[in-house]
Design a protein around this motif. Structure first.
Motif, PDB file in Angstrom:
ATOM      1  N   ALA A 167       0.531  -1.234  -0.135  1.00 24.44           N
ATOM      2  CA  ALA A 167      -0.242  -0.296   0.267  1.00 24.44           C
ATOM      3  C   ALA A 167       0.742   1.204  -0.106  1.00 24.44           C
ATOM      4  CB  ALA A 167      -1.494   0.315   0.875  1.00 24.44           C
ATOM      5  N   SER A 168       2.067   1.282   0.515  1.00 22.99           N
ATOM      6  CA  SER A 168       3.179   2.439   0.397  1.00 22.99           C
ATOM      7  C   SER A 168       4.282   1.721   1.147  1.00 22.99           C
ATOM      8  CB  SER A 168       2.608   3.357   1.697  1.00 22.99           C
ATOM      9  OG  SER A 168       2.759   2.744   3.076  1.00 22.99           O
ATOM     10  N   PRO A 169       5.314   2.221   0.545  1.00 24.89           N
ATOM     11  CA  PRO A 169       6.600   1.638   1.690  1.00 24.89           C
ATOM     12  C   PRO A 169       6.557   1.630   3.190  1.00 24.89           C
ATOM     13  CG  PRO A 169       7.100   3.941   0.056  1.00 24.89           C
ATOM     14  CD  PRO A 169       5.726   4.000  -0.094  1.00 24.89           C
ATOM     15  N   THR A 170       5.792   2.155   3.652  1.00 25.30           N
ATOM     16  CA  THR A 170       5.295   1.457   4.882  1.00 25.30           C
ATOM     17  C   THR A 170       4.207   0.884   5.195  1.00 25.30           C
ATOM     18  OG1 THR A 170       4.534   3.847   5.870  1.00 25.30           O
ATOM     19  CG2 THR A 170       7.276   3.689   5.546  1.00 25.30           C
ATOM     20  N   GLY A 171       3.767   0.667   4.323  1.00 24.35           N
ATOM     21  CA  GLY A 171       2.472  -0.570   4.835  1.00 24.35           C
ATOM     22  C   GLY A 171       2.260  -1.429   3.392  1.00 24.35           C
ATOM     23  N   LEU A 172       1.493  -2.443   4.449  1.00 26.44           N
ATOM     24  CA  LEU A 172       1.440  -3.477   4.082  1.00 26.44           C
ATOM     25  C   LEU A 172      -0.608  -4.738   3.836  1.00 26.44           C
ATOM     26  CD1 LEU A 172       4.621  -5.410   4.224  1.00 26.44           C
ATOM     27  CD2 LEU A 172       4.314  -4.736   2.693  1.00 26.44           C
ATOM     28  N   VAL A 173      -0.522  -4.844   2.715  1.00 31.75           N
ATOM     29  CA  VAL A 173      -2.116  -5.745   3.031  1.00 31.75           C
ATOM     30  C   VAL A 173      -1.528  -7.244   2.912  1.00 31.75           C
ATOM     31  CG1 VAL A 173      -4.534  -5.578   2.825  1.00 31.75           C
ATOM     32  CG2 VAL A 173      -3.272  -3.750   2.749  1.00 31.75           C
ATOM     33  N   ALA A 174      -1.462  -8.449   4.362  1.00 37.52           N
ATOM     34  CA  ALA A 174      -1.253  -9.047   3.622  1.00 37.52           C
ATOM     35  C   ALA A 174      -2.815 -10.345   3.346  1.00 37.52           C
ATOM     36  CB  ALA A 174      -0.238 -10.944   4.318  1.00 37.52           C
ATOM     37  N   ARG A 175      -3.150 -11.154   2.255  1.00 32.86           N
ATOM     38  CA  ARG A 175      -4.152 -12.127   2.858  1.00 32.86           C
ATOM     39  C   ARG A 175      -3.511 -13.353   3.108  1.00 32.86           C
ATOM     40  NH1 ARG A 175      -9.477 -12.292  -0.663  1.00 32.86           N
ATOM     41  NH2 ARG A 175      -9.967 -10.893   1.199  1.00 32.86           N
ATOM     42  N   ILE A 176      -4.366 -13.829   4.352  1.00 30.67           N
ATOM     43  CA  ILE A 176      -4.129 -14.506   4.908  1.00 30.67           C
ATOM     44  C   ILE A 176      -4.638 -16.114   5.168  1.00 30.67           C
ATOM     45  CG2 ILE A 176      -2.304 -14.198   5.790  1.00 30.67           C
ATOM     46  CD1 ILE A 176      -3.222 -14.222   8.442  1.00 30.67           C
ATOM     47  N   THR A 177      -4.852 -17.432   5.055  1.00 29.05           N
ATOM     48  CA  THR A 177      -5.272 -18.590   4.984  1.00 29.05           C
ATOM     49  C   THR A 177      -5.116 -19.389   6.284  1.00 29.05           C
ATOM     50  OG1 THR A 177      -6.508 -19.125   2.843  1.00 29.05           O
ATOM     51  CG2 THR A 177      -6.727 -20.593   3.811  1.00 29.05           C
ATOM     52  N   ILE A 178      -5.857 -19.590   7.476  1.00 27.70           N
ATOM     53  CA  ILE A 178      -5.106 -20.116   8.563  1.00 27.70           C
ATOM     54  C   ILE A 178      -5.825 -21.743   8.241  1.00 27.70           C
ATOM     55  CG2 ILE A 178      -5.316 -20.366  10.957  1.00 27.70           C
ATOM     56  CD1 ILE A 178      -6.283 -17.335  10.862  1.00 27.70           C
ATOM     57  N   ASP A 179      -4.977 -22.626   8.510  1.00 27.84           N
ATOM     58  CA  ASP A 179      -5.109 -23.764   9.185  1.00 27.84           C
ATOM     59  C   ASP A 179      -5.450 -24.405  10.115  1.00 27.84           C
ATOM     60  OD1 ASP A 179      -3.809 -24.647   6.464  1.00 27.84           O
ATOM     61  OD2 ASP A 179      -1.686 -25.016   6.653  1.00 27.84           O
ATOM     62  N   GLU A 180      -6.875 -25.802   9.620  1.00 32.79           N
ATOM     63  CA  GLU A 180      -6.870 -25.736  10.446  1.00 32.79           C
ATOM     64  C   GLU A 180      -6.667 -26.623  11.963  1.00 32.79           C
ATOM     65  OE1 GLU A 180      -9.416 -30.446  11.344  1.00 32.79           O
ATOM     66  OE2 GLU A 180      -9.424 -29.925   9.310  1.00 32.79           O
ATOM     67  N   ASP A 181      -5.206 -27.475  11.493  1.00 34.75           N
ATOM     68  CA  ASP A 181      -4.469 -27.677  12.746  1.00 34.75           C
ATOM     69  C   ASP A 181      -3.085 -27.111  12.568  1.00 34.75           C
ATOM     70  OD1 ASP A 181      -2.840 -27.875  10.614  1.00 34.75           O
ATOM     71  OD2 ASP A 181      -2.402 -30.431  10.500  1.00 34.75           O
ATOM     72  N   ALA A 182      -3.238 -24.935  12.628  1.00 38.23           N
ATOM     73  CA  ALA A 182      -2.159 -24.503  13.152  1.00 38.23           C
ATOM     74  C   ALA A 182      -2.383 -24.826  14.433  1.00 38.23           C
ATOM     75  CB  ALA A 182      -2.384 -23.270  12.290  1.00 38.23           C
ATOM     76  N   ALA A 183      -0.984 -23.743  14.317  1.00 35.60           N
ATOM     77  CA  ALA A 183      -0.899 -24.175  16.589  1.00 35.60           C
ATOM     78  C   ALA A 183      -1.548 -22.458  16.937  1.00 35.60           C
ATOM     79  CB  ALA A 183       0.548 -24.098  17.258  1.00 35.60           C
ATOM     80  N   LEU A 184      -2.146 -23.018  18.110  1.00 30.48           N
ATOM     81  CA  LEU A 184      -2.805 -21.621  18.527  1.00 30.48           C
ATOM     82  C   LEU A 184      -1.784 -20.776  19.671  1.00 30.48           C
ATOM     83  CD1 LEU A 184      -5.738 -23.531  20.235  1.00 30.48           C
ATOM     84  CD2 LEU A 184      -5.491 -22.115  17.863  1.00 30.48           C
ATOM     85  N   GLY A 185      -2.727 -20.156  19.725  1.00 32.07           N
ATOM     86  CA  GLY A 185      -1.260 -19.293  20.663  1.00 32.07           C
ATOM     87  C   GLY A 185      -0.922 -18.174  19.358  1.00 32.07           C
ATOM     88  N   ALA A 186       0.066 -17.262  19.964  1.00 22.40           N
ATOM     89  CA  ALA A 186       1.023 -15.873  19.699  1.00 22.40           C
ATOM     90  C   ALA A 186       2.236 -16.628  19.323  1.00 22.40           C
ATOM     91  CB  ALA A 186       1.633 -15.017  20.579  1.00 22.40           C
ATOM     92  N   ARG A 187       2.183 -15.523  17.973  1.00 24.40           N
ATOM     93  CA  ARG A 187       3.139 -16.421  17.266  1.00 24.40           C
ATOM     94  C   ARG A 187       4.059 -14.726  16.499  1.00 24.40           C
ATOM     95  NH1 ARG A 187       1.695 -19.738  12.537  1.00 24.40           N
ATOM     96  NH2 ARG A 187       1.256 -20.988  14.628  1.00 24.40           N
ATOM     97  N   ASP A 188       4.854 -15.007  15.589  1.00 28.38           N
ATOM     98  CA  ASP A 188       5.948 -13.658  15.251  1.00 28.38           C
ATOM     99  C   ASP A 188       5.406 -13.437  13.857  1.00 28.38           C
ATOM    100  OD1 ASP A 188       7.234 -14.137  17.359  1.00 28.38           O
ATOM    101  OD2 ASP A 188       9.383 -15.316  16.157  1.00 28.38           O
TER     102      ASP A 188
END
Length: 468
Positions: free
Chosen positions: A106-127
């Motif tokens: 969107a700009s040199p300092t802004g991104l828009v990422a479209r993501i899809t999350i799996d059924e078995d992705a680990a729950l909790g915080a991530r980087d």
């Protein structure tokens, strides 16, 4: 000290000069004095180094929005940066189980990422990591994964051979349950959903757990919505099933204890090898209980349920185990109960062919007989004799399983096979409980059993006749 010496020397030198009447020479002297003072001050101070240029800041991620999401969802996530110069060559990483479908700069300092999350992705915080060439920016713990489905209430014994009821909640407010189209299921075999009623963000359910189900934790899934626009929500590892060994029942009275409201106690009974009628009857030891015995065959599967009631009758001809589950539908507190097990010879079967009055199977006036309707057009006739002492009594006719979905109609006729004694029975349910008008003369009375107008699904039944 050096500065003071310089000033004093200058004053002494000028003190010996002759007077200046117009003041010009005096001002010049003063100017010289001030210049000398300035020079002495500058000479006494250390040299000042030139200021360094400020160092350039490292690129970093300043914000991620939204900063949380649910399993099995696709969404856009905005990433903001400080001192970044992002271009189309940028790559975004949310960790294992999250696929980045696209990234828009969107700009040199802004991104828009479209993501899809799996059924078995680990729950909790991530980087969240953004890379471009050799430059990498990491926002530790910036994004959190949550399960959309969770229990609000779970009642029942979490073990094989159990009946579980409770309430599920939908945490993802963007995907409420559909008002009518919802399916609850477990991936592994051995679980049967008895009912599932959903209202926006909560759902009531009953789940039957087969005897062979292995101990472990199981995922629950709800598919909601019309075909083509369905949304699946998962509660990973939210259903714990512990190990349980069935208790053995003996003929006669067996006293047991239910430890928790809405819990279950699992039993097994092995009948003899010869044809036998086994009758299970339960009596609670506390007022307010509403006991049920669910009896399963050797498969231990609720899909093969024989019957569920306070009294269950099973006809067997092999020493294969039966599973008996005690459950209190009223949720009474801890209490004792008694299960009586009685074994007797089974009733005799009908004699085929008996499709016409003239070929009726003869039975006793008070009797039980096993019958079977081959198809929706089959008819079974039975005949018994009324003695003089029984004239004026009514004929009480009941049909019972057999098979739970055998849908019967019964009629009672006088000795001519055409004069009706109040039939046919009303077709209120699969099985009938019909009482005729009083018998007016001694002699033969006929009972006709036929299939109802409903579609045929099963044919086995038991006919019970009594004069009352």
């Amino acid at each position: 000290m050096i500065l003071q010496a310089t000033i004093m020397t200058t004053l002494l030198l000028h003190a010996t000069a002759p007077a200046d009447p117009d003041g010009t020479t005096a001002r010049a002297r003063l100017s010289d004095l001030l210049a000398a003072q300035r020079g002495a001050v500058l000479a006494s101070e250390p040299a000042v180094a030139a200021a360094d240029e400020p160092a350039a800041a490292d690129p970093s991620i300043s914000a991620v929005y939204p900063n949380r999401a649910f399993l099995e969802r696709t969404l856009d996530v905005t990433i903001s940066g400080d001192d970044t110069e992002w271009t189309d060559a940028v790559a975004v990483d949310f960790g294992d189980g999250i696929r980045v479908d696209s990234v828009r700069v969107a700009s040199p300092t802004g991104l828009v990422a479209r993501i899809t999350i799996d059924e078995d992705a680990a729950l909790g915080a991530r980087d969240v990591t953004v890379r471009e060439g050799e430059v990498e920016a990491v926002y530790a713990g910036a994004f959190t994964l949550q399960a959309p489905l969770a229990f609000k209430v779970l009642k029942g014994t979490r073990a094989p051979g159990s009946i579980l009821t409770g309430t599920l909640v939908q945490h993802d407010i963007s995907t409420p349950f559909d008002p009518t189209e919802n399916t609850l299921y477990v991936d592994e075999p051995g679980f049967t959903v008895d009912y599932f009623y959903a209202q926006q963000y909560r759902a009531e359910f009953a789940l039957l757990v087969d005897v062979p189900v292995a101990p472990g934790t199981y995922d629950l899934h709800v598919v909601s919505g019309e075909p083509g626009s369905q949304v699946r929500s998962t509660g990973p590892d939210i259903l714990p099933i512990g190990a349980r060994t069935p208790l053995e029942l003996k003929a006669g009275d067996n006293v047991g204890t239910l430890a928790e409201p809405y819990g279950t106690v699992l039993y097994t009974f092995t009948p003899p090898a010869e044809p036998t009628r086994v009758t299970f009857t339960v009596t609670p030891g506390v007022q307010g209980a509403s006991p049920v015995l669910a009896v399963l065959p050797a498969s231990g599967r609720f899909a093969d349920l024989i019957a569920a009631d306070v009294r269950v009758v099973v006809d067997t001809d092999a020493p294969e185990p039966l599973y008996v589950i005690y459950w209190d539908a009223a949720g009474a507190e801890k209490h004792d109960f008694t299960i009586n097990v009685a074994t007797t010879p089974p009733p005799p079967p009908e004699t085929e062919p008996n499709d016409e009055c003239a070929a009726a199977t003869r039975v006793a006036a008070s009797s039980s007989t096993l019958g079977s309707l081959r198809d929706a057009t089959d008819v079974d006739w039975f005949v018994f004799t009324v003695e003089d002492a029984d004239v004026g009594k009514t004929v009480h006719v009941r049909t019972q399983p057999g098979e739970q979905t055998t849908d019967t109609i019964v009629e009672v006729f006088a000795g001519d096979c055409t004069t009706s004694l109040g039939g046919p029975s009303p077709d209120y349910a699969y099985h009938e409980d019909f009482t005729s008008s009083p018998v007016t003369t001694a002699g033969d009375i006929y009972v006709k059993v036929s299939h109802s107008a409903a579609a045929y699904s099963a044919g086995d039944y038991e006919l019970v006749i009594a004069l009352e």
